[in-house]
Design a protein around this motif. Structure first.
Motif, short mmCIF file in Angstrom:
data_model
loop_
_atom_site.label_atom_id
_atom_site.label_comp_id
_atom_site.label_asym_id
_atom_site.label_seq_id
_atom_site.Cartn_x
_atom_site.Cartn_y
_atom_site.Cartn_z
N LYS A 1 33.21 34.18 32.66
CA LYS A 1 32.24 33.12 32.76
C LYS A 1 32.09 32.38 31.60
O LYS A 1 32.05 31.09 31.53
CB LYS A 1 30.95 33.72 33.29
CG LYS A 1 30.13 32.62 33.86
CD LYS A 1 28.76 33.26 34.55
CE LYS A 1 27.70 32.26 34.44
NZ LYS A 1 27.13 32.30 33.17
N GLU A 2 32.16 33.03 30.36
CA GLU A 2 32.07 32.45 29.05
C GLU A 2 33.12 31.82 28.40
O GLU A 2 33.02 30.69 28.01
CB GLU A 2 31.74 33.44 27.87
CG GLU A 2 30.19 33.95 27.94
CD GLU A 2 29.38 35.17 27.07
OE1 GLU A 2 28.57 35.60 27.45
OE2 GLU A 2 30.46 35.53 26.23
N GLN A 3 34.16 32.51 28.94
CA GLN A 3 35.60 31.38 28.83
C GLN A 3 35.47 30.31 29.66
O GLN A 3 36.00 29.15 28.82
CB GLN A 3 36.73 32.54 28.96
CG GLN A 3 37.08 33.46 28.02
CD GLN A 3 38.19 34.27 28.60
OE1 GLN A 3 39.17 33.61 28.93
NE2 GLN A 3 38.47 35.45 28.06
N GLU A 4 35.17 30.15 30.77
CA GLU A 4 34.89 29.02 31.54
C GLU A 4 34.01 28.00 31.00
O GLU A 4 34.10 27.00 31.09
CB GLU A 4 34.68 29.27 32.92
CG GLU A 4 35.98 30.02 33.64
CD GLU A 4 35.58 30.61 34.91
OE1 GLU A 4 34.56 30.52 35.32
OE2 GLU A 4 36.62 31.19 35.58
N GLU A 5 32.92 28.69 30.32
CA GLU A 5 31.97 27.62 29.71
C GLU A 5 32.64 26.99 28.55
O GLU A 5 32.17 25.69 28.25
CB GLU A 5 30.60 28.53 29.29
CG GLU A 5 29.62 28.60 30.35
CD GLU A 5 28.48 29.25 29.59
OE1 GLU A 5 28.12 28.85 28.73
OE2 GLU A 5 27.91 30.16 30.37
N LYS B 1 41.05 37.41 36.92
CA LYS B 1 40.33 36.87 36.32
C LYS B 1 40.05 35.26 37.19
O LYS B 1 39.04 34.86 37.07
CB LYS B 1 40.87 36.26 35.01
CG LYS B 1 40.52 37.35 33.94
CD LYS B 1 41.53 37.21 32.87
CE LYS B 1 41.11 36.20 31.56
NZ LYS B 1 41.96 36.19 30.40
N HIS B 2 41.00 35.00 37.80
CA HIS B 2 40.96 33.82 38.73
C HIS B 2 41.22 34.09 40.13
O HIS B 2 42.24 33.88 40.75
CB HIS B 2 42.17 32.76 38.31
CG HIS B 2 41.77 32.23 36.60
ND1 HIS B 2 41.25 31.37 36.50
CD2 HIS B 2 42.46 32.78 35.73
CE1 HIS B 2 41.23 31.09 34.91
NE2 HIS B 2 42.11 32.27 34.48
#
Ligand code: FAD
Length: 518
Positions: free
Chosen positions: A452-456, A42-43
């Motif tokens: 991407k959404e989690q990071e948003e 994920k990272h």
């Protein structure tokens, strides 16, 4: 009793209190629909450090100093967190039973440059207890002895692996209680609590662990044992070294023993649940509680209506919400702890009566016995568990001026609604938390793992908090979740000092790498 007809005593007869707030079922990850991808996948920006890879020689060493029951190579349950957000690929989880064993393990790992992750009850919320790559997990579950208890001072000395609720039950017959209470109490351990500087439900009454921990026994990364198990309340001789390890999230050493000051258990406990139309009313009820309940006020929690619906639909389906009927946007739970029932009730009566008269609360219930007290608490304590039922959830524990709570909740909802994320992937965004400590929890349940959404979400919530001069973590810690935001959250001098302390104590960087420090 002066209440209008809206305020009634809690009198349901059908309560079935589910005794253990947190069952250990979360270890059975097979029951989950989805398992989160590996943190390292994920990272992709995270690179494995220059650590040795575990080999058969290392396993041989551990099998010389530990029994077979203390060495686990089926590591799946220990490689994933409660909220199903972080996953590591450790090949080894070891369970020391004594401080000498921890010392030998760390000395060996340091000499060999094998990276390690300390783990307690694995209820942590920021990914701190989960390896990022293949770090060895050192789990304290088998270090679970209460070493001593002094019924005069209330000072208890216990191993790091003692479960918080079990410690509380052990000192209850002596009339004492632990100064810390949280939804995960049935699984979290004292060492994990100290290492996260856990806050919880009664921090406003008892203060945090920086004040209640009197001494610590810590094994440093090179195996040195720092015996600081002092039980003195006052000791001003030099630097207070234990404070470094409280909230260090396992990055500086391994906590093996804790000396904790415990308060007397209250003789009289009362709990009321209140319904309110606006957060302004929650705030008014809080201000009045501090003024009118003063020394007996022990908790002031709030949550929004969506939280009630979720708990009702997922975990407490067989129970009646005590204030069923008119839907209120906000609910609060007030607890008092005192030494005289009639005195406490008189105060509470007056307080609740005034709130009703002034129209601050629209409805309310007052628990009449301990079963009902526990039942009322469930509606608040079950929220994090309920939101995880969908498979996974994002959780935030920001702190700020409480006046900002409703603005933040509204802004978050509006922002993600405008992106079309509410009602689809993230069906619930909940707001709840510890009003007494200015600590707001925002949680969003997810049905998939879109990085991407989690990071948003992270970006929006953390930037909002920093802009409004709040803290990114009121109680859960930095772990891996917030590490990228530390640069925005601390100034360069603070970060430099943190790095200096880390490199002084942990020269080879083996303790919980990739966490806390950017
Ligand atoms: P773990 O999750 O195992 O570890 C947490 C961190 O501490 C990791 O970085 C780990 O490496 C480190 N660590 C663990 N043991 C040691 C040790 N012996 N030495 C050095 N480092 C160590 N937290 C709150 O503060 N308030 C709440 O109200 C609250 N409510 C919660 C409700 C639920 C349902 C859940 C699931 C969690 C909640 N939490 C809350 C978060 C969590 O329970 C706390 O952070 C708790 O203190 C973690 O304890 P643990 O033993 O599970 O630690």
């Amino acid at each position: 009793m002066k209440y209008s007809h809206h305020f009634f005593f809690f009198s349901f007869r059908t309560f079935s209190y589910l005794a253990n707030m947190l069952s250990r079922r979360f270890y059975s990850t097979t029951a989950r629909k989805l398992i989160t991808p590996l943190t390292s996948v994920k990272h992709p920006s995270l690179q494995r450090g220059p650590y040795k890879k575990l080999d058969t020689k290392d396993l041989e060493y551990f099998s010389q100093i530990l029994s077979p029951q203390q060495i686990v190579t089926e590591t799946e349950p220990y490689n994933i967190d409660f909220f199903n957000l972080y996953r590591g690929s450790s090949k080894l989880c070891i369970f020391p039973t004594t401080v000498q064993q921890v010392s030998s393990i760390l000395k060996y790992c340091n000499d060999q440059r094998l990276a390690v992750v300390p783990q307690g009850g694995n209820t942590g919320v920021s990914g701190g207890a989960i390896p990022v790559f293949d770090e060895i997990i050192i789990n304290t579950s088998k270090m679970n002895k209460i070493r001593s208890f002094d019924p005069v001072s209330g000072i208890v000395i216990a191993d790091a692996g003692v479960i918080l609720e079990e410690l509380d039950q052990a000192i209850e017959p002596h009339g004492f209680t632990v100064p810390l209470d949280l939804g995960a109490k049935g699984s979290c351990q004292l060492g994990g609590n100290v290492s996260t500087n856990a806050g919880g439900l009664r921090l406003m009454r008892f203060g945090n662990l920086h004040g209640n921990v009197l001494g610590l026994e810590v094994v440093l990364p090179d195996g040195t044992i720092m015996d600081g198990l002092s039980s003195l309340r006052k000791d001003n001789t030099g630097y207070d070294l234990k404070q470094l390890f409280i909230g260090a999230e396992g990055t500086l050493g391994m906590v093996t023993g804790v000396c904790l000051l415990t308060p007397k258990r209250a003789k009289s406990i009362n709990v009321a649940m209140l319904a309110m139309d606006s957060f302004d009313q929650v705030q008014s009820a809080f201000v009045a509680a501090k003024r009118d309940l003063c020394e007996i006020l022990s908790a002031f929690e709030f949550w929004d209506h969506d939280s009630v619906e979720l708990v009702q639909n997922t975990i407490l389906q067989d129970q009646i919400f005590p204030m069923k009927g008119k839907i209120s946007p906000f609910y609060a739970l007030i607890e008092t702890q005192g030494s005289r029932e009639d005195h406490d009730m008189e105060k509470l009566d007056q307080y609740l009566g005034q709130l009703m008269e002034k129209g601050v609360i629209q409805n309310g219930v007052l628990a009449q016995d301990t079963t009902q007290i526990k039942s009322l608490w469930q509606w608040r304590e079950k929220i994090p568990e309920a939101i995880t039922v969908s498979g996974t959830a994002m959780t935030y524990d920001v702190s700020m001026n409480i006046r900002l709570f409703p603005q933040m909740m509204q802004d978050v909802k509006t922002h993600f609604e405008s992106k079309g994320l509410l009602g689809s992937r993230y069906t619930n965004i909940l707001g709840f938390g510890h009003v007494g400590d200015g600590n707001l929890h925002i949680m969003a349940n997810m049905h998939g793992f879109d990085q991407k959404e989690q990071e948003e979400f992270d970006d929006y919530i953390f930037n909002w908090t920093i802009k409004h001069k709040g803290s990114l973590s009121a109680e859960h810690g930095v772990g891996i979740h917030k590490v990228d935001y530390m640069i925005k959250s601390k100034n360069p001098i603070q970060l430099q000092l943190m790095h200096k302390i880390k490199s002084t104590l942990d020269k080879k960087g083996i303790m919980n790498p990739y966490k806390v420090l950017p």
